[in-house]
Design an enzyme around this catalytic site. Structure first.
Site, PDB file in Angstrom:
ATOM      1  N   GLY A   1       0.846  -1.194   0.000  1.00 41.66           N
ATOM      2  CA  GLY A   1       0.000   0.000   0.000  1.00 41.66           C
ATOM      3  C   GLY A   1       0.877   1.237   0.000  1.00 41.66           C
TER       4      GLY A   1
ATOM      5  CG  ASP B   1      -3.095  -0.282  -4.263  1.00 38.88           C
ATOM      6  OD1 ASP B   1      -3.814  -0.677  -5.192  1.00 38.88           O
ATOM      7  OD2 ASP B   1      -3.455   0.590  -3.441  1.00 38.88           O
TER       8      ASP B   1
ATOM      9  CE1 TYR C   1      -4.732   6.338  -2.490  1.00 34.46           C
ATOM     10  CE2 TYR C   1      -3.157   4.653  -3.087  1.00 34.46           C
ATOM     11  CZ  TYR C   1      -4.405   5.012  -2.648  1.00 34.46           C
ATOM     12  OH  TYR C   1      -5.327   4.033  -2.352  1.00 34.46           O
TER      13      TYR C   1
ATOM     14  CE  LYS D   1      -6.410   1.638  -5.544  1.00 33.75           C
ATOM     15  NZ  LYS D   1      -5.267   2.239  -4.837  1.00 33.75           N
TER      16      LYS D   1
ATOM     17  CG  HIS E   1      -9.636   5.415  -5.910  1.00 30.67           C
ATOM     18  ND1 HIS E   1      -8.421   6.056  -5.838  1.00 30.67           N
ATOM     19  CD2 HIS E   1      -9.795   4.836  -4.698  1.00 30.67           C
ATOM     20  CE1 HIS E   1      -7.883   5.866  -4.651  1.00 30.67           C
ATOM     21  NE2 HIS E   1      -8.717   5.133  -3.932  1.00 30.67           N
TER      22      HIS E   1
ATOM     23  CB  SER F   1     -11.443   0.390  -5.828  1.00 28.65           C
ATOM     24  OG  SER F   1     -11.105   0.587  -4.477  1.00 28.65           O
ATOM     25  CG  ASN F   2     -13.654   1.890  -2.091  1.00 28.16           C
ATOM     26  OD1 ASN F   2     -13.496   1.310  -1.028  1.00 28.16           O
ATOM     27  ND2 ASN F   2     -12.699   2.635  -2.645  1.00 28.16           N
TER      28      ASN F   2
ATOM     29  NE  ARG G   1      -6.585   2.765   9.927  1.00 22.08           N
ATOM     30  CZ  ARG G   1      -5.960   2.414   8.822  1.00 22.08           C
ATOM     31  NH1 ARG G   1      -5.561   3.313   7.971  1.00 22.08           N
ATOM     32  NH2 ARG G   1      -5.701   1.143   8.582  1.00 22.08           N
TER      33      ARG G   1
ATOM     34  CE  LYS H   1       2.594   4.298   4.681  1.00 24.35           C
ATOM     35  NZ  LYS H   1       2.941   4.906   5.988  1.00 24.35           N
ATOM     36  CB  SER H   2       4.927  -0.790   6.283  1.00 26.15           C
ATOM     37  OG  SER H   2       5.910  -0.326   7.193  1.00 26.15           O
TER      38      SER H   2
ATOM     39  NE  ARG I   1       6.052   0.087  11.192  1.00 25.37           N
ATOM     40  CZ  ARG I   1       6.886   0.908  11.837  1.00 25.37           C
ATOM     41  NH1 ARG I   1       7.500   0.466  12.922  1.00 25.37           N
ATOM     42  NH2 ARG I   1       7.101   2.137  11.426  1.00 25.37           N
TER      43      ARG I   1
ATOM     44  CD  GLN J   1       7.411  -6.962  12.231  1.00 24.97           C
ATOM     45  OE1 GLN J   1       6.318  -6.408  12.280  1.00 24.97           O
ATOM     46  NE2 GLN J   1       8.313  -6.843  13.195  1.00 24.97           N
TER      47      GLN J   1
END
Ligand SMILES: NC(=O)c1ccc[n+]([C@@H]2O[C@H](COP(=O)([O-])OP(=O)(O)OC[C@H]3O[C@@H](n4cnc5c(N)ncnc54)[C@H](OP(=O)(O)O)[C@@H]3O)[C@@H](O)[C@H]2O)c1
Length: 322
Positions: free
Chosen positions: A39, A64, A69, A98, A131, A169-170, A226, A270-271, A276, A279
């Site tokens: 992400g 992605d 963005y 998107k 999107h 998407s969505n 968030r 997303k990182s 991370r 991981q």
């Protein structure tokens, strides 16, 4: 649940560093998609470049992004960098981007994708998504452009070879049904929010029945900050998740990603942090039991990270308004 997967979870040696590759799934149009994507929302400027380079070095093959963005250019530079260093070839990568709401007219779709490809410095995308089903004017005012019109533009883009696959998407199931009934192409993917606070069991089942792969965005739900008034469980130290994590020697974040994998979805974590990122892809050496999946499903509170409240009055608002 994972039938159709070309399971080549592999640990390969690349430039002397061991990397983990996510499994690849054959989409309904025959193209192959790595079932875990980096992400990149909120990754901007140099951070987007660094995060993308580091992820590809670690084994991520699916990135992605989206015009909204504002990082397609940095991601394009990162792709050029890893290709120049011989780490990967273009065909090893799967790039999703998107179209934004203000380009929903059929004649705007191909030019919008051409512009995105210009920023990405690519000749084609692997996956192009609508999107949101919501049309807007350039000034953010709502426009009632029918997403069926947008979908015809997406088919144009695919026919021109500007993207290998197209999806949404969505979108909710009624909206996808309408696309299927009125076009020649079933979306290859529906990228929707799926996490322990929003398990989306019926929409995921609907998509899987139609052969549409679900990409799970915002996979960590409210386990991360968030800036929202709501913070439904699970928290990162939740006892149910912690018990499962201890059993497999993983973190609770890895357990949540594995939960999404075991439900047949493709998580999009997303990182921007290399530790991370590592991981988040190191999740293919364990598997949750049906009971563990059911225990995580119980967290569902239908709480959304992405609500789009400013679109409540749009005729194509895709979510429950509760
Ligand atoms: N289609 C859509 O409408 C839509 C909507 C939302 C999101 N998306 C896509 O989905 C992606 C993911 O969603 P998201 O960015 O909202 O959130 P997310 O991936 O659920 O969470 C990202 C947050 O989790 C942290 N994090 C990542 N890995 C972690 C780990 N292993 N342990 C602890 N914390 C960790 C990240 O911090 P660090 O970066 O510091 O690690 C970041 O703060 C987006 O980037 C975007 O590509 C799509």
């Amino acid at each position: 649940m994972i039938s159709g997967l070309v399971l080549f979870v592999a640990i390969v040696t690349l430039n002397a560093a061991a990397v983990v590759l996510a499994p690849v799934k054959v989409l309904n149009d025959g193209n192959k998609m790595p079932m875990l994507a980096l992400g990149t929302h909120n990754s901007t400027g140099e951070a987007a470049f660094t995060a993308t380079v580091s992820a590809i070095e670690l084994g991520y093959r699916h990135i992605d992004t989206a015009v909204i963005y504002e990082n397609e250019e940095q991601i394009g530079r990162a792709i050029a960098d890893v290709m120049k260093r011989g780490l990967v070839k273009r065909q090893d990568l799967f790039i999703t981007t998107k179209i934004w709401n203000d380009k929903h007219s059929r004649e705007d779709v191909v030019p919008a994708l051409r512009e995105a490809l210009g920023r990405l410095n690519l000749t084609y995308a692997d996956l192009y998504l609508i999107h949101f089903p919501i049309g807007e004017k350039a000034n953010d005012k709502l426009a009632d452009t029918d997403y069926l019109e947008t979908w015809m533009g997406m088919e144009d883009a695919k026919n021109l070879g500007l993207t290998k696959s197209i999806g949404v998407s969505n979108f909710n199931s009624e909206q996808i049904d309408r696309i299927i009934a009125n076009s020649h192409t079933i979306p290859a993917v529906n990228q929707i929010e799926v996490n322990p606070s929003l398990t989306q069991e019926s929409l995921v089942a609907y998509c899987q029945k139609k052969g549409i792969v679900v990409m799970a965005h915002s996979p960590f739900g409210f386990m991360v900050d968030r800036e929202s008034l709501e913070s439904p469980p699970p928290a990162p130290d939740d006892p149910v998740l912690t018990k499962i994590a201890k059993k497999y020697g993983k973190t609770t974040f890895q357990v949540v990603l594995r939960y999404l994998v075991d439900r047949g979805t493709a998580p999009v974590p997303k990182s921007a942090d290399q530790r991370r990122q590592k991981q988040n892809i190191d999740i293919y050496d364990f598997k949750l039991t049906e009971e563990e999946i059911a225990a995580i499903n119980k967290f569902n509170s239908n709480t959304r990270v992405i609500k789009g409240v400013f679109w409540f009055d749009h005729p194509y608002y895709p979510f429950n308004k509760d």
